[in-house]
Design a protein around this motif. Structure first.
Motif, PDB file in Angstrom:
ATOM      1  N   ILE A  77       0.850  -1.205   0.000  1.00  0.00           N
ATOM      2  CA  ILE A  77       0.000   0.000   0.000  1.00  0.00           C
ATOM      3  C   ILE A  77       0.881   1.249   0.000  1.00  0.00           C
ATOM      4  O   ILE A  77       0.629   2.217  -0.726  1.00  0.00           O
ATOM      5  N   GLY A  78       1.941   1.223   0.822  1.00  0.00           N
ATOM      6  CA  GLY A  78       2.819   2.392   0.920  1.00  0.00           C
ATOM      7  C   GLY A  78       3.528   2.719  -0.372  1.00  0.00           C
ATOM      8  O   GLY A  78       3.809   3.896  -0.651  1.00  0.00           O
ATOM      9  N   ARG A  79       3.831   1.704  -1.216  1.00  0.00           N
ATOM     10  CA  ARG A  79       4.558   1.931  -2.459  1.00  0.00           C
ATOM     11  C   ARG A  79       3.630   2.150  -3.659  1.00  0.00           C
ATOM     12  O   ARG A  79       4.092   2.606  -4.708  1.00  0.00           O
ATOM     13  N   ASN A  80       2.334   1.862  -3.502  1.00  0.00           N
ATOM     14  CA  ASN A  80       1.406   1.966  -4.637  1.00  0.00           C
ATOM     15  C   ASN A  80       1.132   3.427  -4.996  1.00  0.00           C
ATOM     16  O   ASN A  80       1.047   4.289  -4.123  1.00  0.00           O
ATOM     17  N   LYS A  81       1.006   3.700  -6.302  1.00  0.00           N
ATOM     18  CA  LYS A  81       0.783   5.057  -6.778  1.00  0.00           C
ATOM     19  C   LYS A  81      -0.617   5.264  -7.358  1.00  0.00           C
ATOM     20  O   LYS A  81      -0.933   6.355  -7.853  1.00  0.00           O
ATOM     21  N   GLN A  82      -1.457   4.201  -7.313  1.00  0.00           N
ATOM     22  CA  GLN A  82      -2.795   4.308  -7.906  1.00  0.00           C
ATOM     23  C   GLN A  82      -3.913   4.385  -6.870  1.00  0.00           C
ATOM     24  O   GLN A  82      -4.993   4.891  -7.163  1.00  0.00           O
ATOM     25  N   ILE A  83      -3.648   3.901  -5.701  1.00  0.00           N
ATOM     26  CA  ILE A  83      -4.701   3.866  -4.697  1.00  0.00           C
ATOM     27  C   ILE A  83      -5.094   5.291  -4.290  1.00  0.00           C
ATOM     28  O   ILE A  83      -4.245   6.129  -4.017  1.00  0.00           O
ATOM     29  N   ARG A  84      -6.399   5.548  -4.327  1.00  0.00           N
ATOM     30  CA  ARG A  84      -6.926   6.870  -3.987  1.00  0.00           C
ATOM     31  C   ARG A  84      -7.745   6.846  -2.694  1.00  0.00           C
ATOM     32  O   ARG A  84      -7.741   7.812  -1.941  1.00  0.00           O
ATOM     33  N   ASN A  85      -8.435   5.737  -2.461  1.00  0.00           N
ATOM     34  CA  ASN A  85      -9.334   5.646  -1.310  1.00  0.00           C
ATOM     35  C   ASN A  85      -9.016   4.371  -0.534  1.00  0.00           C
ATOM     36  O   ASN A  85      -9.169   3.257  -1.055  1.00  0.00           O
ATOM     37  N   GLU A 103       3.766   1.344   9.776  1.00  0.00           N
ATOM     38  CA  GLU A 103       5.100   1.865   9.477  1.00  0.00           C
ATOM     39  C   GLU A 103       5.281   2.117   7.995  1.00  0.00           C
ATOM     40  O   GLU A 103       5.922   3.096   7.585  1.00  0.00           O
ATOM     41  N   ASP A 104       4.678   1.273   7.180  1.00  0.00           N
ATOM     42  CA  ASP A 104       4.845   1.427   5.730  1.00  0.00           C
ATOM     43  C   ASP A 104       3.734   2.249   5.087  1.00  0.00           C
ATOM     44  O   ASP A 104       3.920   2.801   4.003  1.00  0.00           O
ATOM     45  N   ILE A 105       2.570   2.326   5.752  1.00  0.00           N
ATOM     46  CA  ILE A 105       1.473   3.147   5.219  1.00  0.00           C
ATOM     47  C   ILE A 105       1.934   4.605   5.059  1.00  0.00           C
ATOM     48  O   ILE A 105       1.541   5.299   4.117  1.00  0.00           O
ATOM     49  N   LYS A 106       2.762   5.062   5.981  1.00  0.00           N
ATOM     50  CA  LYS A 106       3.150   6.471   5.973  1.00  0.00           C
ATOM     51  C   LYS A 106       3.902   6.872   4.715  1.00  0.00           C
ATOM     52  O   LYS A 106       4.021   8.055   4.415  1.00  0.00           O
ATOM     53  N   HIS A 107       4.429   5.904   3.952  1.00  0.00           N
ATOM     54  CA  HIS A 107       5.177   6.228   2.740  1.00  0.00           C
ATOM     55  C   HIS A 107       4.268   6.520   1.542  1.00  0.00           C
ATOM     56  O   HIS A 107       4.749   7.010   0.523  1.00  0.00           O
ATOM     57  N   ASN A 108       2.971   6.204   1.678  1.00  0.00           N
ATOM     58  CA  ASN A 108       2.070   6.405   0.537  1.00  0.00           C
ATOM     59  C   ASN A 108       1.841   7.894   0.281  1.00  0.00           C
ATOM     60  O   ASN A 108       1.631   8.671   1.211  1.00  0.00           O
ATOM     61  N   LYS A 109       1.868   8.278  -0.997  1.00  0.00           N
ATOM     62  CA  LYS A 109       1.660   9.666  -1.391  1.00  0.00           C
ATOM     63  C   LYS A 109       0.426   9.853  -2.274  1.00  0.00           C
ATOM     64  O   LYS A 109       0.124  10.988  -2.666  1.00  0.00           O
ATOM     65  N   SER A 110      -0.269   8.756  -2.594  1.00  0.00           N
ATOM     66  CA  SER A 110      -1.382   8.860  -3.547  1.00  0.00           C
ATOM     67  C   SER A 110      -2.751   8.842  -2.876  1.00  0.00           C
ATOM     68  O   SER A 110      -3.751   9.246  -3.475  1.00  0.00           O
ATOM     69  N   HIS A 135       2.720  13.914   6.229  1.00  0.00           N
ATOM     70  CA  HIS A 135       3.540  13.886   5.009  1.00  0.00           C
ATOM     71  C   HIS A 135       2.770  13.610   3.714  1.00  0.00           C
ATOM     72  O   HIS A 135       3.298  13.887   2.646  1.00  0.00           O
ATOM     73  N   ASN A 136       1.544  13.071   3.790  1.00  0.00           N
ATOM     74  CA  ASN A 136       0.801  12.796   2.556  1.00  0.00           C
ATOM     75  C   ASN A 136       0.192  14.093   2.043  1.00  0.00           C
ATOM     76  O   ASN A 136      -0.807  14.587   2.570  1.00  0.00           O
ATOM     77  N   THR A 137       0.774  14.637   1.000  1.00  0.00           N
ATOM     78  CA  THR A 137       0.337  15.944   0.491  1.00  0.00           C
ATOM     79  C   THR A 137      -0.969  15.877  -0.275  1.00  0.00           C
ATOM     80  O   THR A 137      -1.592  16.917  -0.520  1.00  0.00           O
ATOM     81  N   ASN A 138      -1.376  14.671  -0.679  1.00  0.00           N
ATOM     82  CA  ASN A 138      -2.622  14.533  -1.457  1.00  0.00           C
ATOM     83  C   ASN A 138      -3.841  14.243  -0.588  1.00  0.00           C
ATOM     84  O   ASN A 138      -4.963  14.200  -1.093  1.00  0.00           O
ATOM     85  N   LEU A 139      -3.660  14.047   0.698  1.00  0.00           N
ATOM     86  CA  LEU A 139      -4.777  13.685   1.570  1.00  0.00           C
ATOM     87  C   LEU A 139      -5.791  14.827   1.637  1.00  0.00           C
ATOM     88  O   LEU A 139      -5.469  15.941   2.013  1.00  0.00           O
ATOM     89  N   LYS A 140      -7.026  14.497   1.267  1.00  0.00           N
ATOM     90  CA  LYS A 140      -8.101  15.490   1.261  1.00  0.00           C
ATOM     91  C   LYS A 140      -9.222  15.135   2.229  1.00  0.00           C
ATOM     92  O   LYS A 140      -9.926  16.020   2.713  1.00  0.00           O
ATOM     93  N   GLN A 141      -9.426  13.835   2.488  1.00  0.00           N
ATOM     94  CA  GLN A 141     -10.507  13.415   3.365  1.00  0.00           C
ATOM     95  C   GLN A 141      -9.966  12.458   4.430  1.00  0.00           C
ATOM     96  O   GLN A 141      -9.300  11.478   4.095  1.00  0.00           O
TER      97      GLN A 141
END
Length: 693
Positions: A77-85, A103-110, A135-141
């Protein structure tokens, strides 16, 4: 779980056998899609992933069981670039597994929406979520449901929101967080001050834990769609909140919808606490129609608490609700603008509280009070009646369909009616089933109602001719009643004769409303009304007949006064069908009574050969007045008198003048020769001297 770091996962990610780190082929398939950035999308959501511990057939779902490796799941999940929700509905009980996953969720940016729904103590999750939030700059909700956010936990969430550099959050939902105090909530709201794109903050707190500060903090940032069941209800709350309500529109709260007015259709999902709060804060709403209440007592209390703060409502209409007036008393006592209070078919608890509230009210501004179908006891009615006697501006009083009203109840009602401090114009006592004795008690009180215009006694079927005869006391008093309603009553011939006898000499009653089909009146009773309206036995009796009554029957309606006054009575419906069920002999006189000079018209119609002998004593002095009487009569004759043409009235005028002159021929000759009086000058005829002849 063995100690792993990012290098561990990076070295093995492409070669790890996914079936060995999952509990099923389905879960292995989801991990492969995450690893290969090949996550499928649905029509409902783009790039959504659900993590659950139960069967849930909705898009990309991982059904977690024993054998699933949470460390690898978090890594992919942390490395995936397509997951939105990401909908996270389950976490394992093993703290090490949770740590490895987070620990690895925090690396997700998408991820744009993190939906966390799991009953868990917030302290065990917020610290782990904080790096992701920061750190997730795309988080909206961000949705945290059933997370027990104590003060320390809420503080750490607030710190994470403050440290977040990209203030891109648009929605924050904190639902079913039982430990969230107002102090903690205030800190979270303060942390959101820099989030200019935030459009929705939803906090669902236990109703019993809310206070005014809670509502004040959230009023302008809470998502109205989250506290209502429909867009229409959300729009109503928005207008109430923003003070954009149209003062001309009443608000209806009901369990049904309608296009005829502003209806808040209550359904599951509507928050009654917020509804009451926005009504209480609004300064423009003038009329509130409350036609339903929730079943839960705490919802009713929360709604009433907000409503009781309102100061702008002038009209309150409550129908078919169970209501404890101890909760509504503050509204009645403190709202100085309340003028119209209506209670229809309300199961009243604590009627004593209503009476006390009316007594304690400082602003005695009520002009209308309606109490219908509430099955009040005589004791309760006595208390309420005593409280209302202190309202000097009360104009409309309606106590109807209270079948428990007996002799004592009539005494209580009489106390209000006879009060010299009131300005009663309309009194409705329909369907109370009091008898003749009760009506006699009320009639004695009504004689003192010097401003009464409309009285309704309809559907009191125990009243007989004896009781109706008591109304003669009312008709002969100073009471100026113009409309009397006796609908759905078996009046009978004796009752009709009693009414007709009582109305002899009355000059105020214009409308007698009854139901001809069920009134039980035969030709005998209608003949009494005919004699009342025009007694043809002599000219004097015709003159003394009733020339005021304009309407008998049930075909009537009310129209608005163009000058802003009370509604006006109009007989006949819009289709032109006038006086159905009323004999023509009665109708003809009712129509004449609508004309000017009704008595003169009746005399002209019923007495074509007017005897002039009684005027001979006035000699020729009366002749000019006689001529002027006919001239005025001819120009103002009844518009409905089809048989009496202008030619006929001219013939009657000539015939009467001829008979008068023929009766005293020598005086006529002397007058023609121009003889003067003995004093040497002509006497002038003073019309006013004979104006009443």
């Amino acid at each position: 779980m063995e100690s792993r770091d990012n290098n561990y996962y990076d070295l093995r990610a492409q070669n790890v056998k996914l079936e060995d780190i999952t509990s099923s082929a389905h879960n292995a398939k989801i991990l492969r899609m995450l690893r290969d950035d090949d996550l499928a999308s649905t029509e409902e959501e783009e790039g959504a992933l659900y993590i659950v511990d139960y069967t849930f057939d909705h898009g990309n779902t991982i059904f977690v069981k024993e054998g699933d490796d949470w460390g690898w799941l978090g890594y992919f999940i942390g490395r995936n670039k397509q997951i939105r929700n990401l909908h996270l509905f389950y976490l394992p009980e093993d703290g090490d597994q949770v740590d490895a996953f987070m620990e690895d969720i925090k690396h997700n940016k998408s991820i744009e929406c993190l939906d966390f729904q799991h009953k868990i103590e917030g302290d065990s999750i917020i610290d782990r979520l904080a790096p992701f939030i920061i750190h997730n700059t795309n988080l909206k909700q961000l949705r945290l449901f059933e997370v027990d956010l104590g003060f320390n936990c809420a503080h750490r969430l607030a710190v994470a929101l403050i440290q977040r550099q990209h203030k891109s959050l648009t929605r924050l939902s904190l639902k079913y967080n039982n430990l969230l105090s107002n102090i903690a909530l205030e800190e979270i709201i303060g942390a959101l001050s820099g989030y200019t794109q935030l459009v929705s903050l939803y906090v669902e707190e236990n109703l019993s834990r809310r206070d005014q500060k809670y509502y004040d903090m959230l009023a302008h940032i809470i998502d109205l769609k989250c506290i209502t069941s429909s867009k229409k209800n959300a729009e109503i709350l928005r207008r109430l909140r923003d003070d954009t309500w149209d003062e001309k529109e009443d608000l209806f709260i009901a369990d049904y919808d309608s296009d005829c007015g502003e209806y808040f259709c209550s359904e599951e999902g509507d928050d009654w606490g917020w509804l009451g709060y926005f009504i209480g804060k609004n300064k423009q709403i003038r009329g509130l129609n409350l036609h339903c209440l929730p079943e839960e007592e705490d919802e009713v209390d929360a709604f009433m608490e907000g409503l009781c703060r309102d100061q702008s409502i002038e009209r309150l209409d409550i129908r078919r609700c169970e209501i404890d007036f101890s909760s509504l008393s503050p509204f009645i006592v403190n709202n100085g603008n309340l003028k119209d209070l209506r209670l229809f078919h309300v199961d009243i608890f604590c009627a004593h509280s209503l009476a006390m509230a009316l007594s304690q009210r400082q602003h005695k501004s009520l002009t209308k009070f309606c109490f219908s179908g509430n099955n009040l006891s005589n004791d309760a009615l006595e208390e309420i009646s005593a409280a209302l006697t202190g309202y000097p501006y009360l104009e409309t009083f309606n106590v109807s369909e209270n079948v428990l009203v007996g002799a004592n109840g009539c005494e209580s009602l009489g106390a209000i009616i006879r009060s010299s401090a009131l300005r009663l114009e309309q009194v409705s006592l329909c369907g109370n089933d009091f008898d003749d004795n009760g009506l006699q008690t009320l009639t004695a009180a009504l004689t003192n109602a010097a401003t009464l215009q409309r009285l309704s006694l309809s559907s009191n079927r125990l009243i007989t001719a004896s009781g109706l005869r008591a109304l003669s006391q009312l008709f002969s008093s100073a009471c100026p009643v113009e409309t009397l309603l006796l609908e759905d009553m078996n009046i009978g011939d004796e009752g009709a004769e009693a009414l007709a006898d009582g109305l002899m000499g009355n000059t105020t009653l214009k409308h007698l409303v009854l139901t001809p089909d069920s009134a039980g009146i035969t030709s005998t009773g209608w003949a009494a009304f005919s004699r009342l309206l025009c007694d043809t036995s002599s000219i004097n009796n015709t003159y003394r007949s009733n020339h005021t009554l304009e309407h008998i029957g049930d075909d009537y309606h009310y129209v608005s006064d163009p000058f802003g006054g009370p509604k006006l009575f109009r007989s006949g419906n819009y289709s032109g069908g006038y006086f159905p069920g009323i004999p023509p002999a009665v109708v003809q006189y009712l129509k004449i009574n609508k004309e000017n000079y009704a008595a003169k018209i009746k005399i002209g119609r019923c007495h074509p050969d007017i005897p002039v002998e009684v005027f001979f004593g006035y000699k020729l002095k009366f002749l000019p007045f006689l001529v002027s009487w006919f001239v005025g009569f001819g120009t103002r004759k009844c518009s409905n008198c089809q048989n009496a043409t202008t030619r006929e009235f001219q013939r009657r005028e000539l015939s009467t003048v001829y008979k008068f002159i023929r009766g005293m021929p020598m005086l006529a000759v002397d007058g023609q020769m121009g003889l003067k009086s003995r004093c040497g000058r002509k006497r002038k005829f003073n019309v006013g001297e004979y104006a009443e002849i």
